[in-house]
Design a protein around this motif. Structure first.
Motif, mmCIF file in Angstrom:
data_model
loop_
_atom_site.group_PDB
_atom_site.id
_atom_site.type_symbol
_atom_site.label_atom_id
_atom_site.label_comp_id
_atom_site.label_asym_id
_atom_site.label_seq_id
_atom_site.Cartn_x
_atom_site.Cartn_y
_atom_site.Cartn_z
ATOM 1 N N GLY A 114 0.814 -1.201 0.000
ATOM 2 C CA GLY A 114 0.000 0.000 0.000
ATOM 3 C C GLY A 114 0.854 1.260 0.000
ATOM 4 O O GLY A 114 2.082 1.207 -0.068
ATOM 5 N N ARG A 140 -3.818 3.674 -8.778
ATOM 6 C CA ARG A 140 -4.616 2.525 -8.331
ATOM 7 C C ARG A 140 -4.481 2.242 -6.833
ATOM 8 O O ARG A 140 -5.147 1.339 -6.325
ATOM 9 C CB ARG A 140 -4.241 1.285 -9.147
ATOM 10 C CG ARG A 140 -4.785 1.337 -10.561
ATOM 11 C CD ARG A 140 -4.238 0.219 -11.439
ATOM 12 N NE ARG A 140 -5.070 0.055 -12.630
ATOM 13 C CZ ARG A 140 -5.887 -0.961 -12.831
ATOM 14 N NH1 ARG A 140 -5.989 -1.923 -11.931
ATOM 15 N NH2 ARG A 140 -6.618 -1.032 -13.932
ATOM 16 N N ARG A 151 -7.793 5.907 -2.995
ATOM 17 C CA ARG A 151 -9.200 5.512 -2.868
ATOM 18 C C ARG A 151 -10.129 6.445 -3.651
ATOM 19 O O ARG A 151 -11.049 5.987 -4.331
ATOM 20 C CB ARG A 151 -9.608 5.490 -1.394
ATOM 21 C CG ARG A 151 -8.885 4.428 -0.578
ATOM 22 C CD ARG A 151 -9.439 4.343 0.831
ATOM 23 N NE ARG A 151 -9.264 5.586 1.578
ATOM 24 C CZ ARG A 151 -8.166 5.895 2.271
ATOM 25 N NH1 ARG A 151 -7.137 5.069 2.286
ATOM 26 N NH2 ARG A 151 -8.094 7.040 2.948
ATOM 27 N N ASP A 152 -9.905 7.756 -3.496
ATOM 28 C CA ASP A 152 -10.824 8.712 -4.101
ATOM 29 C C ASP A 152 -10.214 10.111 -4.015
ATOM 30 O O ASP A 152 -9.051 10.278 -3.614
ATOM 31 C CB ASP A 152 -12.177 8.681 -3.385
ATOM 32 C CG ASP A 152 -12.052 8.792 -1.861
ATOM 33 O OD1 ASP A 152 -11.064 9.400 -1.381
ATOM 34 O OD2 ASP A 152 -12.938 8.286 -1.146
ATOM 35 N N HIS A 182 -8.910 11.065 -0.520
ATOM 36 C CA HIS A 182 -7.619 10.437 -0.234
ATOM 37 C C HIS A 182 -6.491 11.180 -0.955
ATOM 38 O O HIS A 182 -5.429 11.446 -0.369
ATOM 39 C CB HIS A 182 -7.651 8.966 -0.649
ATOM 40 C CG HIS A 182 -6.478 8.178 -0.181
ATOM 41 N ND1 HIS A 182 -6.120 6.982 -0.760
ATOM 42 C CD2 HIS A 182 -5.563 8.408 0.800
ATOM 43 C CE1 HIS A 182 -5.047 6.515 -0.143
ATOM 44 N NE2 HIS A 182 -4.694 7.358 0.812
ATOM 45 N N ALA A 215 -7.525 0.108 -5.590
ATOM 46 C CA ALA A 215 -7.987 0.338 -4.220
ATOM 47 C C ALA A 215 -9.212 1.240 -4.184
ATOM 48 O O ALA A 215 -9.935 1.268 -3.184
ATOM 49 C CB ALA A 215 -6.863 0.967 -3.398
ATOM 50 N N GLY A 216 -9.445 1.981 -5.274
ATOM 51 C CA GLY A 216 -10.560 2.925 -5.270
ATOM 52 C C GLY A 216 -11.056 3.229 -6.662
ATOM 53 O O GLY A 216 -11.187 2.317 -7.490
#
Length: 278
Positions: free
Chosen positions: A46, A71, A74-75, A78, A105-106
């Protein structure tokens, strides 16, 4: 070969490192403060280890470039949080690849929406890097990767080329992107003086799933790096010197993939500079 161009490239280097427990101490022990340090990120670990190491190295006075793969975000919230944390630490340069997280991840599938998001945040970083692919990407057609650089050019300030071991391919790629009017400066990706046993150990440390994914995607890289006597960075630089130093190429420096062989990479660079009279 003429030495001035190669000396200039060796004097404008970036060392790519992996965020392991020992990395901070290795950088402090062996890397001069005038060398830019870039910190990778992996789907297995991560984004947190990357951000943590980047902040610590910045506090030590390094010019540090964290990798912020789309990738792993999250958004938008983030992205804003990551941006604020890095700016507070004095980081003014980020590298934004798409990344390999599968599934993401998001909400971000690729780098371009993240780059647009940074622009919408007011361009908080003075420098923003994107990826170039001299050798064919295993999943994306060459024409699409060149088009992607064109699409990203208004949001980015430089390109980092992925590893390439073929002088002819690298030279042709530089000509090709310039013909397509991609004018961003390029930091050319070169593998450092990798020792076979240490490369294998590094691949193991990444984690079984992660290293398997890496080696599957980049089997030809690993074969070239791991073959005894099969790779020497100075040989590649000698063969590509003309292409790299041509004014039309727009090469800003070298991006050295250390594979965390940080002391060895700096010793090699210093020894080569000494031989070149630098």
């Amino acid at each position: 070969m003429g030495t001035a161009g190669l000396r200039a490239l060796l004097g404008s280097v970036r060392y790519e490192v992996l965020p392991t427990r020992a990395t901070e101490d290795k950088v402090l022990a062996h890397v001069p403060r005038d060398v830019v340090v870039t910190v990778t990120a992996s789907p297995a670990k991560g984004l947190e280890p990357t951000l943590d190491l980047a902040v610590r190295l910045a506090a030590h006075g390094y010019r540090v470039v964290p990798h912020v793969p789309a990738r792993l975000l999250r958004d938008e919230v983030h992205l804003k949080e990551v941006t604020g944390r890095l700016r507070e630490a004095g980081v003014d340069d980020v590298f934004v690849p798409a990344g390999d997280a599968d599934p993401p991840a998001g909400v971000y599938e690729g780098a371009l929406p993240v780059l647009r998001g940074l622009t919408e945040l007011g361009g908080p970083f003075a420098r923003v890097g994107v990826t170039g692919y001299p050798e064919s990407h295993p999943l994306i057609h060459d024409d699409i990767t060149v088009q992607a650089m064109w699409d990203k050019r208004e949001h980015a300030t430089y390109i980092v080329s992925n590893l390439c071991f073929d002088p002819r391919v690298l030279g042709q790629w530089l000509v090709r992107i310039r013909h397509r009017e991609v004018t961003l400066p390029v930091h050319v990706g070169v593998a450092g003086p990798v020792q076979r046993a240490k490369l294998l150990a590094m691949a193991t440390k990444i984690g079984v799933g992660e290293s398997t994914r890496f080696l599957t995607k980049h089997a030809s890289w690993f074969a070239r790096l791991a073959a005894p006597g099969g790779y020497a960075p100075e040989r590649l630089l000698t063969r590509t010197q003309e292409a790299l130093t041509a004014p039309s190429a727009g090469v800003a420096g070298l991006h050295l993939f250390t594979f965390n062989q940080i002391a060895e990479t700096e010793r090699w660079r210093r020894a080569l500079l000494d031989r070149l009279g630098g």
